[in-house]
Design a protein around this motif. Structure first.
Motif, PDB file in Angstrom:
ATOM      1  N   PHE A   1      56.727  47.317  56.553  1.00 31.19           N
ATOM      2  CA  PHE A   1      55.529  47.981  56.031  1.00 31.19           C
ATOM      3  C   PHE A   1      55.523  47.994  54.515  1.00 31.19           C
ATOM      4  O   PHE A   1      54.494  47.740  53.885  1.00 31.19           O
ATOM      5  N   PHE A   2      56.676  48.300  53.923  1.00 32.85           N
ATOM      6  CA  PHE A   2      56.713  48.394  52.462  1.00 32.85           C
ATOM      7  C   PHE A   2      56.483  47.018  51.834  1.00 32.85           C
ATOM      8  O   PHE A   2      55.823  46.901  50.797  1.00 32.85           O
ATOM      9  N   GLY A   3      57.027  45.984  52.474  1.00 29.10           N
ATOM     10  CA  GLY A   3      56.796  44.629  51.994  1.00 29.10           C
ATOM     11  C   GLY A   3      55.341  44.225  52.124  1.00 29.10           C
ATOM     12  O   GLY A   3      54.751  43.628  51.214  1.00 29.10           O
TER      13      GLY A   3
ATOM     14  N   TRP B   1      63.163  50.223  51.350  1.00 29.68           N
ATOM     15  CA  TRP B   1      62.088  50.315  50.348  1.00 29.68           C
ATOM     16  C   TRP B   1      62.317  49.310  49.217  1.00 29.68           C
ATOM     17  O   TRP B   1      61.371  48.628  48.789  1.00 29.68           O
ATOM     18  N   THR B   2      63.547  49.216  48.745  1.00 28.91           N
ATOM     19  CA  THR B   2      63.854  48.331  47.611  1.00 28.91           C
ATOM     20  C   THR B   2      63.611  46.872  47.964  1.00 28.91           C
ATOM     21  O   THR B   2      62.899  46.153  47.244  1.00 28.91           O
ATOM     22  N   THR B   3      64.204  46.417  49.054  1.00 24.64           N
ATOM     23  CA  THR B   3      64.086  44.989  49.394  1.00 24.64           C
ATOM     24  C   THR B   3      62.670  44.644  49.852  1.00 24.64           C
ATOM     25  O   THR B   3      62.164  43.558  49.556  1.00 24.64           O
ATOM     26  N   GLY B   4      62.011  45.568  50.568  1.00 23.01           N
ATOM     27  CA  GLY B   4      60.623  45.319  50.955  1.00 23.01           C
ATOM     28  C   GLY B   4      59.727  45.180  49.741  1.00 23.01           C
ATOM     29  O   GLY B   4      58.887  44.281  49.659  1.00 23.01           O
ATOM     30  N   TYR B   5      59.911  46.067  48.768  1.00 17.37           N
ATOM     31  CA  TYR B   5      59.116  46.020  47.535  1.00 17.37           C
ATOM     32  C   TYR B   5      59.333  44.692  46.802  1.00 17.37           C
ATOM     33  O   TYR B   5      58.364  44.055  46.361  1.00 17.37           O
TER      34      TYR B   5
END
Length: 407
Positions: free
Chosen positions: A16-18, A395-399
């Protein structure tokens, strides 16, 4: 110019974050999330006892990365692009205020994971992200300049770019549909689990917690210290969970059959403990050993340790033979238990292993072997201990993938 078609495989936190970051960064794209199960964000829903431990209030990235048994080096540079402080700001910007608990864990102020789920769904739907459930992928193949995605239902469609964010699976076969990478998949094994000790004399004490204990895997250098929980199957609590994470590969190699050593009073050396016991003995000679202990241990645990040392319940400190005194000292500093298996921790599991970071561009998480293919979240060989660290990885890797997937 034709719209860029981006497909995200996996409807969890990283997926989702990605997807959200991709569409915010490349507004002309079309983004589709494919989720294998009937509902999305399932791990978000159950994590933290249904409260969702969003991240950890550790805003020094040099300290934050020390909570990851695997992936520390890669995360150090990735966090420069999006870290825990950025996570807090992102959720607050989207209407979710987080609170920090005494141990550093951060939860939504509402104390329910549905707040996080509603936020992610709301943002995704407002952006026009397509969400498809019951869409498991059976194969992913390079096709002309993009990708051909075959679903388990038999349906086929195409994408220009693909983000794989399927989470971790402890069975290697779950990754068989992945395209070939420059490095072989690192065999996945479970992390963050509790220890089964069916022969433990402490099983009747389930529910008792010790605030500070040292735990060790005999025959290795693996050790941790912290709160320990006695359970009806063995041992749990932060110290055990951290030990299971750092020793994940060692314990898998012995099929989760090993000797666990516990030091119930880790603040003292054996000599200091012996001295403390001698002093206590001299001052409390007429009192029963089984009912008096100088270390603040739970009374039922102290009684069990004394009994296991061969001390009768009526025995007084003044009458305690040297042999039993030595046995008690040994039980306090060197209790040993035979672990035969593991249990999942609160329906949560984390996988050690997965896609090797060396096979990806360290700044964009794009496959070095397959252009247009990206990975994020727990599918990577990155895993953290409990406390919000695994969600921060998501969150970090998706972003980061979202920021680069349309370039």
């Amino acid at each position: 110019m034709m719209s860029l078609a981006i497909t995200v495989i996996g409807g969890g936190a990283a997926g989702f974050f990605g997807a959200i970051t991709a569409l915010e960064t490349f507004p002309g794209a079309t983004v589709t999330i494919l989720e294998k199960t009937r509902t999305v964000l399932n791990k978000v829903r159950i994590s933290g006892g249904g409260r969702c431990n969003v991240t950890h209030a550790c805003f020094d990235n040099r300290q934050l990365v020390k909570h990851y048994p695997r992936g520390e080096k890669a995360l150090r540079s990735l966090l420069n692009q999006f870290d825990a402080a950025d996570t807090v700001r992102w959720f607050e910007r989207n209407g979710v205020r987080l609170k920090t608990e005494a141990d550093g864990r951060m939860f939504p102020e509402t104390n329910t994971s549905e707040t996080i789920i509603d936020c992610l769904l709301h943002v995704a739907q407002n952006l026009g992200i397509r969400i498809r459930t019951s869409c498991g992928v059976s194969s992913l193949r390079k096709h002309e300049s993009g990708w051909q995605i075959q679903l388990l239902t038999g349906e086929t469609f195409y994408a220009d770019r693909v983000l794989v964010a399927t989470g971790g699976y402890p069975q290697r076969t779950a990754y068989d549909w992945f395209p070939q990478q420059t490095e072989d998949l690192i065999t996945p094994v479970p992390s963050l689990f509790t220890f089964n000790v069916p022969t433990s004399y402490l099983l009747p004490l389930a529910g008792i917690a010790v605030h500070d204990a040292g735990v060790y895997v005999i025959g290795t250098k693996q050790q941790q210290r912290g709160p320990l929980l006695l359970t009806h199957w063995g041992f749990s609590g932060p110290a055990v969970l951290r030990l299971s994470a750092w020793a994940a590969r060692d314990l898998a190699a012995v099929d989760y059959r090993f000797t666990l050593r516990i030091n119930w009073v880790p603040t003292l050396t054996e000599n200091d403990l012996r001295t403390a016991l001698q002093n206590f003995r001299q001052q409390n000679g007429r009192k029963q050993v089984s009912s008096q202990n100088p270390f603040g241990l739970p009374s039922r645990l102290w009684l069990a340790l004394a009994t296991e040392s061969g001390i009768q319940e009526s025995q007084r400190w003044a009458d305690l033979p040297a042999k039993l005194f030595n046995r008690l000292t040994e039980r306090l500093t060197n209790s040993q238990f035979q672990v035969v298996g593991k249990s999942t921790f609160k329906e949560e599991f984390v996988t050690c292993g997965g896609v090797p970071l060396g096979s990806l561009n360290p700044q964009t998480l794009e496959s070095k072997a397959q252009s247009g293919l990206f990975f994020a979240g727990e599918v990577l060989d990155v895993d953290g201990i409990t406390g919000g660290f695994n969600f921060q990885n998501a969150w970090t890797t998706g972003y980061i993938v979202g920021k680069h997937i349309g370039l």
